[in-house]
Motif scaffolding. Structure first.
Motif, PDB file in Angstrom:
ATOM      1  N   ALA A  90      -0.855  52.483 -42.238  1.00 44.23           N
ATOM      2  CA  ALA A  90      -0.030  52.844 -43.391  1.00 44.23           C
ATOM      3  C   ALA A  90      -0.680  52.485 -44.716  1.00 44.23           C
ATOM      4  N   GLY A  91      -1.432  51.373 -44.763  1.00 41.59           N
ATOM      5  CA  GLY A  91      -1.961  50.934 -46.037  1.00 41.59           C
ATOM      6  C   GLY A  91      -0.822  50.584 -46.978  1.00 41.59           C
ATOM      7  N   SER A  92      -0.757  51.240 -48.127  1.00 39.84           N
ATOM      8  CA  SER A  92       0.311  50.988 -49.089  1.00 39.84           C
ATOM      9  C   SER A  92       1.440  52.010 -48.987  1.00 39.84           C
ATOM     10  N   GLN A  93       1.358  52.938 -48.024  1.00 38.31           N
ATOM     11  CA  GLN A  93       2.403  53.948 -47.866  1.00 38.31           C
ATOM     12  C   GLN A  93       3.593  53.402 -47.074  1.00 38.31           C
ATOM     13  N   ILE A  94       4.804  53.811 -47.454  1.00 31.59           N
ATOM     14  CA  ILE A  94       6.006  53.461 -46.702  1.00 31.59           C
ATOM     15  C   ILE A  94       6.163  54.476 -45.575  1.00 31.59           C
ATOM     16  N   PRO A  95       6.213  54.010 -44.317  1.00 31.91           N
ATOM     17  CA  PRO A  95       6.335  54.950 -43.203  1.00 31.91           C
ATOM     18  C   PRO A  95       7.781  55.133 -42.750  1.00 31.91           C
ATOM     19  N   VAL A  96       8.048  56.253 -42.109  1.00 29.36           N
ATOM     20  CA  VAL A  96       9.261  56.424 -41.322  1.00 29.36           C
ATOM     21  C   VAL A  96       8.809  56.715 -39.895  1.00 29.36           C
ATOM     22  N   VAL A  97       9.334  55.925 -38.946  1.00 29.66           N
ATOM     23  CA  VAL A  97       8.929  56.005 -37.552  1.00 29.66           C
ATOM     24  C   VAL A  97       9.989  56.793 -36.784  1.00 29.66           C
ATOM     25  N   CYS A  98       9.560  57.785 -36.056  1.00 27.93           N
ATOM     26  CA  CYS A  98      10.456  58.584 -35.214  1.00 27.93           C
ATOM     27  C   CYS A  98      10.100  58.347 -33.754  1.00 27.93           C
ATOM     28  N   GLY A  99      11.101  58.445 -32.893  1.00 25.08           N
ATOM     29  CA  GLY A  99      10.878  58.302 -31.463  1.00 25.08           C
ATOM     30  C   GLY A  99      11.472  57.041 -30.870  1.00 25.08           C
ATOM     31  N   LEU A 100      12.038  56.160 -31.717  1.00 26.81           N
ATOM     32  CA  LEU A 100      12.627  54.916 -31.226  1.00 26.81           C
ATOM     33  C   LEU A 100      14.149  54.958 -31.242  1.00 26.81           C
ATOM     34  N   GLU A 101      14.716  56.148 -31.480  1.00 29.33           N
ATOM     35  CA  GLU A 101      16.166  56.255 -31.633  1.00 29.33           C
ATOM     36  C   GLU A 101      16.917  55.737 -30.416  1.00 29.33           C
ATOM     37  N   GLN A 102      16.389  55.954 -29.231  1.00 28.77           N
ATOM     38  CA  GLN A 102      17.079  55.552 -28.005  1.00 28.77           C
ATOM     39  C   GLN A 102      16.712  54.147 -27.551  1.00 28.77           C
ATOM     40  N   ALA A 103      15.784  53.492 -28.251  1.00 31.23           N
ATOM     41  CA  ALA A 103      15.315  52.179 -27.798  1.00 31.23           C
ATOM     42  C   ALA A 103      16.250  51.053 -28.202  1.00 31.23           C
ATOM     43  N   ALA A 104      17.042  51.262 -29.257  1.00 30.48           N
ATOM     44  CA  ALA A 104      17.980  50.255 -29.759  1.00 30.48           C
ATOM     45  C   ALA A 104      17.304  48.894 -29.950  1.00 30.48           C
ATOM     46  N   PRO A 105      16.277  48.811 -30.809  1.00 28.69           N
ATOM     47  CA  PRO A 105      15.632  47.503 -31.033  1.00 28.69           C
ATOM     48  C   PRO A 105      16.627  46.506 -31.613  1.00 28.69           C
ATOM     49  N   SER A 106      16.522  45.253 -31.166  1.00 22.50           N
ATOM     50  CA  SER A 106      17.390  44.188 -31.661  1.00 22.50           C
ATOM     51  C   SER A 106      16.901  43.713 -33.031  1.00 22.50           C
ATOM     52  N   LEU A 107      17.691  42.860 -33.674  1.00 20.73           N
ATOM     53  CA  LEU A 107      17.256  42.280 -34.942  1.00 20.73           C
ATOM     54  C   LEU A 107      15.997  41.435 -34.763  1.00 20.73           C
ATOM     55  N   ASP A 108      15.883  40.760 -33.630  1.00 18.78           N
ATOM     56  CA  ASP A 108      14.659  39.995 -33.357  1.00 18.78           C
ATOM     57  C   ASP A 108      13.461  40.923 -33.182  1.00 18.78           C
ATOM     58  N   ASP A 109      13.670  42.078 -32.542  1.00 18.28           N
ATOM     59  CA  ASP A 109      12.586  43.060 -32.417  1.00 18.28           C
ATOM     60  C   ASP A 109      12.144  43.542 -33.794  1.00 18.28           C
ATOM     61  N   LEU A 110      13.112  43.826 -34.665  1.00 16.52           N
ATOM     62  CA  LEU A 110      12.790  44.313 -36.002  1.00 16.52           C
ATOM     63  C   LEU A 110      12.115  43.224 -36.824  1.00 16.52           C
ATOM     64  N   LYS A 111      12.511  41.984 -36.617  1.00 16.12           N
ATOM     65  CA  LYS A 111      11.845  40.860 -37.292  1.00 16.12           C
ATOM     66  C   LYS A 111      10.372  40.781 -36.892  1.00 16.12           C
ATOM     67  N   ALA A 112      10.110  40.886 -35.595  1.00 19.74           N
ATOM     68  CA  ALA A 112       8.736  40.815 -35.101  1.00 19.74           C
ATOM     69  C   ALA A 112       7.920  42.018 -35.559  1.00 19.74           C
ATOM     70  N   PHE A 113       8.535  43.200 -35.514  1.00 22.38           N
ATOM     71  CA  PHE A 113       7.869  44.415 -35.996  1.00 22.38           C
ATOM     72  C   PHE A 113       7.501  44.261 -37.470  1.00 22.38           C
ATOM     73  N   GLY A 114       8.477  43.841 -38.295  1.00 25.15           N
ATOM     74  CA  GLY A 114       8.255  43.743 -39.728  1.00 25.15           C
ATOM     75  C   GLY A 114       7.201  42.715 -40.101  1.00 25.15           C
ATOM     76  N   ALA A 115       7.197  41.573 -39.429  1.00 29.51           N
ATOM     77  CA  ALA A 115       6.206  40.540 -39.737  1.00 29.51           C
ATOM     78  C   ALA A 115       4.797  41.032 -39.430  1.00 29.51           C
ATOM     79  N   ALA A 116       4.632  41.725 -38.314  1.00 30.36           N
ATOM     80  CA  ALA A 116       3.321  42.254 -37.959  1.00 30.36           C
ATOM     81  C   ALA A 116       2.909  43.378 -38.910  1.00 30.36           C
ATOM     82  N   PHE A 117       3.860  44.245 -39.246  1.00 26.97           N
ATOM     83  CA  PHE A 117       3.606  45.331 -40.195  1.00 26.97           C
ATOM     84  C   PHE A 117       3.152  44.763 -41.538  1.00 26.97           C
ATOM     85  N   ALA A 118       3.831  43.715 -42.003  1.00 30.94           N
ATOM     86  CA  ALA A 118       3.498  43.119 -43.293  1.00 30.94           C
ATOM     87  C   ALA A 118       2.144  42.423 -43.283  1.00 30.94           C
ATOM     88  N   THR A 119       1.638  42.063 -42.112  1.00 28.68           N
ATOM     89  CA  THR A 119       0.340  41.400 -42.000  1.00 28.68           C
ATOM     90  C   THR A 119      -0.801  42.354 -42.299  1.00 28.68           C
TER      91      THR A 119
END
Length: 589
Positions: free
Chosen positions: A370-399
Motif C-alpha cells: 500500500a505504501g501511503s495509499q489507503i486500501p479497501v480489502v474485499c473478500g473477508l466479508e464472510q470471515a467475521a474477523p474479531s476485534l483482536d484480529d483487526l488489532k493484529a492486522f492493523g498493527a502489522a499494516f502500520a509497520t
C-alpha cells in the motif's frame, strides 16, 4: 555542473551536501535506525547495515512508527543525523523531528520533497547538494569547495495562511505561557506543511513521545515542563520504555531505567493520565465514531481510524503533545471525509482453515504494497474477523505502511461496500492477493533457522482481556518448558481485569510472566533472556522489528502454535493449513 538539477518543494529549509544514500523502500526510523550511531538496523530493508550519518538520505517516504521523529531528533542532537533528507512524497513524521530540532535547539537539516518522477531519476547518482528547494545531483563529489550558508534560527514565519481564532492568537502571542506558544508555533508550521487552511478542536490526545529514545526525548519534555506546559484536553500516555513500578527488580540498568521512568513522570506532570499502554482503544476512554483526536503510536492511529471510525492523523511524536497543549490540530488528512477514502482496491482469496496468524500476516504484506495509499480489502466479508484480529492486522499494516488507516469491505464502519470506501470513484490501483503472496511474507517474518527457542513474546500491541482469556484456555493445566520464558506485555488496566477474571493466576501457574507499562519494541535484556538467541511471537510487528532491535532470529506463528512451542521448547516450523498448497479440488488461490 550537476548531472541532474531538480526544483523541489522545501519542507524544512536549509542547505547541505553529501554522498547520496538511496532506497526505493520507505524506512521507519524507530526500530529501523540506531539512534546513537545512525546505522540502519531494519534487517528487512535494502539499506540494512548502512550508516546514514552525514549522507543525503533519499527515501520515497517514511513508514511505520510515529516515534521516527524522536529518533531523528536524537540523531540530529548527537551528531549522527543525515546531512539532508530527500523524499518522493511529503513526509510528516521525519519533518516534525527536524522542526522540533530547529524550534527548540537551533539545530536541523534540510528536508525536500522532489516528487515521484524526479525521485526515481536520482537512482545511480553518487553525490547530492541541497539548497532549500534546489537539488543538484552529481556522478562524483564536486570540487568547488562549496560551503552551506549559516543556518537561520528555528523560529516559524511571522505570518501564516492558516485561519486563526482568538484563542489561537492568544496562544501564539504567549498569553497562555511559553510552552503553549512554542507548541502553537509548531502546530502552525505543520499545518502549513500539510496545506491546512484552518485548525479544529480535538477531544482527546494519546502521547507517544513518552517513549525514551535517548537524552533528547527527556530534554524536550523537560523544556516544555519548565515553560509551564499543561495539557488542555484529556490525554493518555503510550507504553513507556520500562515497567515503571518494577524495572529495578527486573534488573534494568539504572542508566536507562531512571531517565525512561522520569520521562513518563514529566508527561504526567503536564496533566496526562497514568495509562502507559500502546492500545488506548482498550481503555474506558476509547473514542467514538466521528470524534476528532490527536493520537500517536502507529497501531493505535490505524485502529482508531479504521475500526472505531474516530478521526486522527498519524501524528508524529512531539506534535502529539504540542496539539494536546493547544487543543488544536490542522484540519487535513483523516480529519476530513475526503482524506479517509480508499484509493487502492485489494481482492483477497480467503483461504480455508484460518487461524489467528492470517490477519497479522495479511496486514504486514498489504502494508508493504500500500505504501501511503489507503486500501479497501474485499473478500473477508464472510470471515467475521474479531476485534483482536483487526488489532493484529492493523498493527502489522502500520509497520510496513505509511497510510493512517484501512478499510475492509463489510467489516469496518466506513466500508459497507468497496464503493463506499472508495467514495464512488474508481481505484487508482487494484491488486489481487493469494496464498503464494502471503507465503513470501511468512518466510520473511520467519527469520529463524533453528527450531530451538528461549522466549515466547506476546503482547505487541498490548494484550487485550479477550486475548488473556484465550491464552489462559490454551495453557490451563499445563506447564511451559523450563528453558523457555513466556512473557506477556499489557496495560495496567487490562492486567487488573485479567487478575479479577482469574486469567493471571492460570497463566502464572503455566509459568508466564507479565510486564506492564512497556511493550516488546522497548524491551531488551535482561527481560529478554541473554541465552535466548531465538524467539517466537504471534505479532507480525515484533517479528519485523526484533532482528534489528534485539539481534534475535524469529519464529512467527499463531497463538496456539506459540503455546505448543513454549511447552516443547521447539518451534516445529510447520506452515499453517491455510498456507499449504491447495488440492486441485479446492482450486488455485
Amino acid at each position: 555542473m550537476p548531472d541532474l538539477s531538480i526544483r523541489a518543494r522545501s519542507l524544512v529549509a536549509g542547505a547541505a551536501q553529501g554522498e547520496l544514500l538511496y532506497a526505493d523502500v520507505g524506512l521507519s526510523f524507530w526500530g529501523g535506525v540506531a539512534p546513537f550511531s545512525g546505522e540502519v538496523i531494519d534487517r528487512h530493508h535494502p539499506l540494512s547495515g548502512q550508516v546514514i550519518a552525514g549522507r543525503v538520505l533519499a527515501l520515497p517516504s517514511g513508514r511505520g512508527s510515529c516515534t521516527g521523529s524522536s529518533v531523528l531528533l536524537e540523531l540530529i542532537l548527537n551528531g549522527h543525523g543525515p546531512a539532508a533528507l530527500l523524499v518522493a512524497r511529503p513526509e510528516e513524521i521525519l519533518s516534525l523531528g527536524v522542526l522540533v530540532a530547529r524550534s527548540l535547539f537551533d539545530r536541523g537539516l534540510p528536508v525536500v520533497c522532489v516528487g515521484e518522477e524526479a525521485f526515481a531519476s536520482l537512482r545511480g547518482h553518487r553525490f547530492v547538494r541541497v539548497e532549500d528547494g534546489q537539488v543538484s545531483a552529481y556522478a562524483a563529489a564536486p570540487q568547488d569547495h562549496w560551503q552551506p550558508p549559516a543556518a537561520a534560527p528555528g523560529s516559524p514565519p511571522a505570518s501564516s495562511s492558516v485561519a486563526l481564532s482568538d484563542t489561537d492568537r492568544a496562544l501564539l502571542d504567549g498569553r497562555h505561557g511559553k510552552a503553549a506558544q512554542v507548541a502553537m508555533q509548531i502546530v502552525l508550521r505543520m499545518a502549513e506543511l500539510q496545506g491546512a487552511r484552518e485548525l479544529i478542536d480535538i477531544a482527546q490526545a494519546h502521547i507517544d513521545g513518552c517513549i525514551y529514545t535517548g537524552p533528547a526525548s527527556l530534554r524536550f519534555a523537560r523544556q516544555l515542563l519548565d515553560w509551564g506546559a499543561a495539557v488542555r484536553v484529556p490525554t493518555t500516555l503510550n507504553a513507556i520504555s520500562v515497567d515503571q513500578r518494577r524495572w529495578r527488580a527486573q534488573g534494568i540498568d539504572p542508566a536507562f531505567g531512571e531517565p525512561a521512568s522520569a520521562l513518563g513522570d514529566v508527561y504526567m506532570a503536564m496533566g496526562a493520565q497514568l495509562s502507559f499502554t500502546c492500545a488506548p482503544y482498550l481503555l474506558d476512554s476509547a473514542p467514538k465514531a466521528g470524534e476528532q483526536l490527536v493520537w500517536a503510536e502507529s497501531n493505535a492511529v490505524v485502529y482508531a481510524n479504521s475500526v472505531l471510525g474516530a478521526r486522527t492523523q498519524k501524528y508524529p511524536d512531539y506534535l502529539d503533545i504540542c496539539i494536546a497543549l493547544t487543543g488544536r490540530a490542522p484540519l487535513s488528512g483523516c480529519h476530513l471525509e475526503e482524506g479517509r477514502l480508499a484509493s487502492l482496491l485489494v481482492e483477497v482469496r480467503l483461504p480455508e482453515q484460518l487461524d489467528d496468524a492470517f490477519y497479522p500476516l495479511l496486514g504486514y504484506h498489504l502494508g508493504a504494497l500500500a505504501g501511503s495509499q489507503i486500501p479497501v480489502v474485499c473478500g473477508l466479508e464472510q470471515a467475521a474477523p474479531s476485534l483482536d484480529d483487526l488489532k493484529a492486522f492493523g498493527a502489522a499494516f502500520a509497520t510496513t505502511s505509511a497510510a493512517p488507516m484501512f478499510h475492509i469491505a463489510g467489516v469496518t464502519p466506513e466500508a459497507a461496500s468497496a464503493e463506499q470506501a472508495l467514495g464512488g470513484m474508481p481505484p487508482q490501483r487494484a491488486l489481487r492477493l493469494g496464498r503464494e503472496d502471503l507465503l513470501a511474507s511468512w518466510r520473511e517474518l520467519n527469520s529463524a533457522e533453528s527450531p530451538g527457542l528461549g522466549l515466547v513474546s506476546l503482547g505487541n500491541p498490548h494484550f487485550s482481556l479477550s486475548e488473556c482469556a484465550r491464552l489462559a484456555g490454551l495453557c490451563a493445566g499445563r506447564r511451559k518448558h523450563p528453558d523457555v520464558a513466556l512473557v506477556i506485555t499489557l496495560g495496567r488496566q487490562v492486567h487488573e481485569q485479567a487478575c479479577a477474571a482469574g486469567h493471571v493466576a492460570t497463566l502464572e501457574a503455566f509459568g508466564a510472566q507479565f510486564v506492564t507499562d512497556t511493550c516488546w519494541c522497548m524491551l531488551g535484556e535482561p527481560l529478554l533472556p541473554v541465552t535466548a538467541t531465538t524467539l517466537m511471537t504471534n505479532s507480525a510487528k515484533y517479528a519485523h522489528y526484533a532482528p534489528g532491535l534485539v539481534g534475535r532470529k524469529v519464529h512467527f506463528a499463531g497463538l496456539a502454535a506459540c503455546v505448543e512451542a513454549a511447552c516443547s521448547g521447539q518451534a516445529n516450523g510447520a506452515l499453517p493449513a491455510w498456507l499449504n498448497p491447495v488440492t486441485p479440488s479446492q482450486g488455485a488461490a
